[in-house]
Design a protein around this motif. Structure first.
Motif, short mmCIF file in Angstrom:
data_model
loop_
_atom_site.label_atom_id
_atom_site.label_comp_id
_atom_site.label_asym_id
_atom_site.label_seq_id
_atom_site.Cartn_x
_atom_site.Cartn_y
_atom_site.Cartn_z
N GLN A 1 8.59 7.42 1.29
CA GLN A 1 8.12 6.89 2.57
C GLN A 1 9.13 5.93 3.18
O GLN A 1 9.32 5.94 4.40
CB GLN A 1 6.77 6.19 2.39
N ASN B 1 7.07 -0.91 1.64
CA ASN B 1 7.32 0.09 0.60
C ASN B 1 8.25 -0.48 -0.47
O ASN B 1 8.04 -0.26 -1.66
CB ASN B 1 7.92 1.36 1.21
N TYR C 1 6.52 5.79 -2.60
CA TYR C 1 6.98 4.64 -1.83
C TYR C 1 8.46 4.77 -1.46
O TYR C 1 8.86 4.40 -0.37
CB TYR C 1 6.69 3.35 -2.58
#
Length: 109
Positions: free
Chosen positions: A53, A83, A50
């Motif tokens: 990303q 995220n 996360y």
């Protein structure tokens, strides 16, 4: 992990193994389409996924290389804020587990 292990050395080993697995499942080294299907599910519990990303979204969005995100399947969740919300959720879950584990520890004086 030190609360759940027998010694500090074993806790270090467990923590290091967790980091290696989370790094491998982040999508930064091996893109998700090229991972084996039986292990790709680990990406959903990897906090590094996360954060990677979110960084990739903030870096590539609005550029000509933004379609790279779709090719590498780095578009789930679809934006930086989702995220970050998931990262905060993982942090809260880990903190709650630590509080529960520490409350069960016997006090040593």
């Amino acid at each position: 992990t030190s609360i759940l292990s027998f010694s500090q050395d074993f806790a270090f080993l467990l923590g290091s193994a967790n980091v290696v697995v989370f790094l491998a499942m982040s999508g930064g080294f091996v893109p998700y389409p090229y991972m084996e299907s039986w292990i790709v599910w680990l990406q959903w519990i990897s906090p590094i996924k996360y954060s990677f990303q979110a960084f990739t979204w903030s870096l590539l969005s609005g550029t000509s290389t933004a379609e790279l995100m779709d090719q590498l399947e780095l578009n789930t969740p679809p934006n930086v804020s989702m995220n970050l919300v998931i990262l905060v959720g993982i942090f809260c879950l880990c903190s709650a587990c630590s509080v529960v584990a520490l409350s069960r520890q016997k006090e040593v004086r």
